[in-house]
Design a protein around this motif. Sequence first.
Motif, mmCIF file in Angstrom:
data_model
loop_
_atom_site.group_PDB
_atom_site.id
_atom_site.type_symbol
_atom_site.label_atom_id
_atom_site.label_comp_id
_atom_site.label_asym_id
_atom_site.label_seq_id
_atom_site.Cartn_x
_atom_site.Cartn_y
_atom_site.Cartn_z
ATOM 1 N N GLU A 9 -16.244 35.911 -74.444
ATOM 2 C CA GLU A 9 -17.296 35.460 -75.158
ATOM 3 C C GLU A 9 -17.583 34.147 -75.327
ATOM 4 O O GLU A 9 -16.577 33.284 -75.504
ATOM 5 C CB GLU A 9 -17.471 36.089 -76.690
ATOM 6 N N SER A 10 -18.523 33.268 -75.094
ATOM 7 C CA SER A 10 -18.634 31.995 -74.870
ATOM 8 C C SER A 10 -18.603 31.207 -76.242
ATOM 9 O O SER A 10 -18.295 30.013 -76.202
ATOM 10 C CB SER A 10 -19.837 31.504 -74.109
ATOM 11 N N GLY A 11 -18.744 31.818 -77.491
ATOM 12 C CA GLY A 11 -18.734 31.116 -78.728
ATOM 13 C C GLY A 11 -19.897 30.547 -78.978
ATOM 14 O O GLY A 11 -20.938 30.549 -78.263
ATOM 15 N N SER A 12 -19.979 29.724 -80.215
ATOM 16 C CA SER A 12 -21.344 29.121 -80.413
ATOM 17 C C SER A 12 -21.081 27.841 -80.834
ATOM 18 O O SER A 12 -20.003 27.138 -80.606
ATOM 19 C CB SER A 12 -21.857 30.046 -81.627
ATOM 20 N N ASP A 13 -21.925 27.158 -81.422
ATOM 21 C CA ASP A 13 -21.859 25.792 -81.884
ATOM 22 C C ASP A 13 -20.783 25.456 -82.997
ATOM 23 O O ASP A 13 -20.161 24.371 -82.973
ATOM 24 C CB ASP A 13 -23.111 25.078 -82.430
ATOM 25 N N ASP A 14 -20.374 26.619 -83.682
ATOM 26 C CA ASP A 14 -19.391 26.357 -84.586
ATOM 27 C C ASP A 14 -18.144 27.099 -84.135
ATOM 28 O O ASP A 14 -17.357 27.353 -85.207
ATOM 29 C CB ASP A 14 -20.012 26.557 -86.125
ATOM 30 N N SER A 15 -18.127 27.868 -83.236
ATOM 31 C CA SER A 15 -16.900 28.742 -82.930
ATOM 32 C C SER A 15 -16.503 28.334 -81.367
ATOM 33 O O SER A 15 -17.405 28.225 -80.538
ATOM 34 C CB SER A 15 -17.188 30.054 -83.084
ATOM 35 N N PRO A 16 -15.305 28.407 -81.025
ATOM 36 C CA PRO A 16 -14.845 28.410 -79.759
ATOM 37 C C PRO A 16 -15.166 29.571 -78.884
ATOM 38 O O PRO A 16 -14.974 30.609 -79.313
ATOM 39 C CB PRO A 16 -13.428 28.036 -79.931
ATOM 40 N N SER A 18 -13.783 32.841 -76.800
ATOM 41 C CA SER A 18 -12.948 34.153 -77.440
ATOM 42 C C SER A 18 -11.585 33.897 -76.831
ATOM 43 O O SER A 18 -10.551 34.333 -77.556
ATOM 44 C CB SER A 18 -13.405 35.289 -77.083
ATOM 45 N N VAL A 22 -6.855 27.416 -80.321
ATOM 46 C CA VAL A 22 -7.366 26.336 -81.212
ATOM 47 C C VAL A 22 -6.107 25.634 -81.508
ATOM 48 O O VAL A 22 -5.077 26.180 -82.295
ATOM 49 C CB VAL A 22 -8.123 27.006 -82.373
ATOM 50 N N ASP A 25 -7.936 23.142 -86.548
ATOM 51 C CA ASP A 25 -8.925 23.993 -87.311
ATOM 52 C C ASP A 25 -9.531 23.202 -87.966
ATOM 53 O O ASP A 25 -10.373 23.930 -88.902
ATOM 54 C CB ASP A 25 -8.415 25.572 -87.438
#
Length: 152
Positions: A9-16, A18, A22, A25
């Motif tokens: 899963e590619s993540g979003s603006d606020d998450s890396p 999958s 990290v 954090d």
Amino acid sequence: HEPVPALIESGSDDSPPSDAIVLFDGSNMDAWRHIISGNEVGWRVEDGAVTVDPCTGTIETRQAFGDMQLHIEWRTNPEIVGQGQSRGNSGVFFHSQFEVQSLDSWENPTYVNGQAASVYLQYPPLVNASRGPGAWQTYDIVFTAPRLDDSG
């Protein structure tokens, strides 16, 4: 046949993504240690960012890495202090040999293989995309670890 890349899963603006490891954090430096002593890092964590305190030493990840993609976000001092290599100088080392330079290179002449995004003293960056002092900057680095050629 080439191996098929894993689906993530590619993540979003606020998450890396999958599959990301990290290393910071925004709350602690637990993934890092002082490179010589192995002790805790003496850098400050405030407001979700880490600040390098002068004379606190070089740090390294507790985990070893080979080939990798590394995403970092960094910024220099909002006040212009110094010039050339004395202006917000730091970097990211790979295998203790290859340093990708982070330096305030905005309107700051220095030698070409020592400015921001260079592989320090080896390769200049393709362009100078530096933002002004205090602005966040981003690197996405793809690193392929050297391979020992034992054919001879």
